[in-house]
Structure formats: structure tokens, C-alpha cells
Write a protein that holds these residues in place. Structure first.
Motif, PDB file in Angstrom:
ATOM      1  N   ASN A 238     113.586  71.176  74.810  1.00  0.00           N
ATOM      2  CA  ASN A 238     114.338  70.651  73.207  1.00  0.00           C
ATOM      3  C   ASN A 238     114.437  70.584  72.473  1.00  0.00           C
ATOM      4  N   PRO A 239     116.017  70.946  71.768  1.00  0.00           N
ATOM      5  CA  PRO A 239     116.215  71.126  70.081  1.00  0.00           C
ATOM      6  C   PRO A 239     115.483  69.674  69.228  1.00  0.00           C
ATOM      7  N   ALA A 243     113.520  70.379  65.819  1.00  0.00           N
ATOM      8  CA  ALA A 243     113.709  70.033  65.265  1.00  0.00           C
ATOM      9  C   ALA A 243     112.772  69.158  64.228  1.00  0.00           C
ATOM     10  N   ALA A 244     112.614  68.341  65.072  1.00  0.00           N
ATOM     11  CA  ALA A 244     111.346  67.282  64.110  1.00  0.00           C
ATOM     12  C   ALA A 244     110.514  67.900  63.969  1.00  0.00           C
ATOM     13  N   PHE A 245     109.283  68.604  64.760  1.00  0.00           N
ATOM     14  CA  PHE A 245     108.498  69.318  63.929  1.00  0.00           C
ATOM     15  C   PHE A 245     109.245  69.642  62.217  1.00  0.00           C
ATOM     16  N   TYR A 246     110.036  70.760  62.276  1.00  0.00           N
ATOM     17  CA  TYR A 246     110.100  71.664  60.695  1.00  0.00           C
ATOM     18  C   TYR A 246     110.414  70.485  59.964  1.00  0.00           C
ATOM     19  N   ASP A 247     111.178  69.498  60.674  1.00  0.00           N
ATOM     20  CA  ASP A 247     111.571  67.979  59.254  1.00  0.00           C
ATOM     21  C   ASP A 247     110.848  67.425  58.739  1.00  0.00           C
ATOM     22  N   ASN A 284     115.119  79.298  70.983  1.00  0.00           N
ATOM     23  CA  ASN A 284     114.912  78.354  71.908  1.00  0.00           C
ATOM     24  C   ASN A 284     115.687  78.688  72.679  1.00  0.00           C
ATOM     25  N   ASN A 285     117.599  78.721  71.991  1.00  0.00           N
ATOM     26  CA  ASN A 285     118.722  78.419  72.244  1.00  0.00           C
ATOM     27  C   ASN A 285     119.025  80.475  73.049  1.00  0.00           C
ATOM     28  N   ARG A 286     118.126  81.212  73.055  1.00  0.00           N
ATOM     29  CA  ARG A 286     117.862  82.532  73.839  1.00  0.00           C
ATOM     30  C   ARG A 286     117.653  81.893  74.864  1.00  0.00           C
TER      31      ARG A 286
END
Length: 288
Positions: A238-239, A243-247, A284-286
Motif C-alpha cells: 500500500n503506497p 509514505a507513512a514510513f518516511y513521513d 513499489n509501483n513497478r
């Protein structure tokens, strides 16, 4: 009541059921405890199945996915135990872990948070179970894998304390939220989890505040759990989770480090973390 165990579920029926089952089958003789399961709006039937399988536990059903921190706080608000255990749904508790951890923390009043040895399915230590706080430098060394290249170095190995014997009980900066035992009195002193962290980083922030309040954070490897880390995230993830990890890194830095380092260091941290986030999302998108 001695202990409140809080578990957050989100579409992980098998993992969560196995976790609860391991608690019930562990050595809890003489221990008065409760299990509080907080469900983050699972729509896959998992919470209904768990409710049927374990009618004796307390289940709280959220109407939306509120994130890990907020869900745990909902559990904390109703917990009756003198001690609170945050336990990941993807863990298995060893036979004597609960009684052993509780006995140790009761005998050491200076401990504000207690972690245990956390083993991955391979049998190897999950390095995140004993850490230093993520400073800009040890974060950089970790990102460059210098801690893996020089595990005995106190400089390069500071992030995951790779130079510390995994079988040695010791005071450290940070344990992981997969198993986090905290006295109720400490929660009352420092407050609950910071809900700015949707998921990831809330355990580091809590340890930071606990140490600021004058308590010790302790790694206690005499007891252990098994951690099926990222078991529900195989393949394309899940994107929002990525994102939550880096945020969470940026949230932690802005909250605790903003005034400790100069503007250039802050720019490097924020820019570097943002770039890594974009790269992770693209990778992840790839994936298929």
C-alpha cells in the motif's frame, strides 16, 4: 488487574488469531490479564471471524482505519491493567514471555518501557528490537549499510546497536512497538502515543518521551517473541504505508531535533528522506 494486552488488527485474521492463541496458551498462571483487540475497519471478515473464535476478549471496532497510534490509544483508554503491553498482531508470544517480562519490570521501578528479544521467522534477531534514537549521522550510516559492513563499530553500528550482545540485558534508547511493556503510571506521566504518526515512528517517539521523563528503556532478552515482520505486505504494498514510513522520520525530526541541528543539516535530512520516499514509491509501483 496486572496486565492489559493491546493488539491492533487490520485484515490479518490468521496472524491475529495465531497471536491471541499464543497468549492464551502461554504460561499465565496467577496472572490477571485482559486482551483488547482494536480493529481498524477491516472489511474482509477478519474481525467477525476472530470475534467468533475468541468471545472472551474485548473487541473495539473502528468505523475507519485510524492508524496504529490512534488505534492503540483507543485501547489504552479502556485498559484496566497496571501494566500495558502493546503487541503486534504478527507476533507469537513464547511460553514464559508474559510472566517473565512482567516480573522483571515489577522488580525494576526505574524502567519506563521494556522490550524483549524479537526473532524473525528465520530465527535471526530482528535488529529493530534494540536501537539508538535516529540521529542524522547514525541514520546516514544505516542508510549506507555501514552498520552491516562494520557491525562491531560503535560509530557505524549505533542505529541498531549491532555491537551490543543480543543476549545481554541493557538500558538502550529505543525498543520496538511489536512488544512494548509500559507501566500505567508511566503512561499517565508521559501521555499516550502521538497520533501524528499514522504508523511507524510512534514507538521511537514514545521511548524518547519516556527517557525525557527520567525513566530507562530496557532491552530484556531473557524472554522472546517471534515476529512475522511485514507478513501482510508481501509483493506490492500500500503506497500509504510506504509514505507513512518516511513521513514518520520527518515528523520525529521536526518534533525532537529541529532545534538541535543547523539549517543545513535539517535540509539534508528532509531532502534525503523525501528523495528516498519517492524512490521507494516508484520501486513499489513497478512491482507486479
Amino acid at each position: 488487574m496486572d496486565l492489559s494486552i493491546i493488539i491492533v488488527n487490520y485484515k490479518t485474521e490468521e496472524l491475529t488469531s495465531n497471536c491471541i492463541d499464543s497468549i492464551i496458551k502461554s504460561n499465565t498462571r496467577g496472572l490477571c490479564y485482559e486482551i483488547i483487540l482494536v480493529d481498524n475497519a477491516s472489511d474482509d471478515g477478519s474481525i467477525e471471524a476472530i470475534e467468533k473464535q475468541f468471545p472472551e476478549i474485548t473487541i473495539i471496532k473502528n468505523s475507519e482505519n485510524l492508524g496504529f497510534s490512534k488505534a492503540n490509544n483507543i485501547g489504552l483508554a479502556v485498559a484496566k491493567g497496571d501494566y500495558i503491553l502493546l503487541l503486534n498482531s504478527d507476533t507469537i508470544v513464547d511460553l514464559d514471555t508474559l510472566k517473565g517480562a512482567l516480573a522483571f519490570i515489577k522488580d525494576h521501578k526505574h524502567i519506563g518501557a521494556l522490550g524483549c528479544k524479537v526473532l524473525l521467522p528465520s530465527g535471526k534477531l530482528d535488529p529493530a528490537c534494540k536501537r539508538s534514537f535516529p540521529t542524522p549521522m547514525n541514520g546516514l550510516y544505516h542508510s549506507l549499510n555501514l552498520d552491516l559492513a562494520f557491525p562491531e563499530s560503535t560509530r557505524f553500528g549505533a542505529y541498531n546497536l549491532t555491537y551490543v550482545d543480543e543476549n545481554k540485558t541493557c538500558s538502550i534508547d529505543c525498543i520496538m512497538g511489536a512488544f512494548m511493556l509500559v507501566p500505567r503510571a508511566v503512561v499517565d506521566t508521559v501521555g499516550m502515543l502521538d497520533e501524528d504518526f499514522f504508523m511507524y515512528g510512534e514507538d521511537v517517539d514514545w521511548c524518547y518521551r519516556i527517557k525525557q521523563a527520567g525513566y530507562q528503556v530496557m532491552y530484556y532478552p531473557e524472554v522472546r517473541i517471534f515476529h512475522h515482520k511485514k507478513a501482510s505486505g508481501i509483493g506490492k504494498r500500500n503506497p500509504k504505508v510506504i509514505a507513512a514510513f518516511y513521513d514518520s522520520m520527518i515528523i520525529f525530526y521536526n518534533k525532537h531535533y529541529q532545534n538541535k541541528y543547523n539549517r543545513f543539516t535539517r535540509w539534508c535530512v528532509i531532502t534525503g528522506t523525501t528523495i528516498m520516499k519517492k524512490m521507494a514509491l516508484a520501486k513499489n509501483n513497478r512491482r507486479k
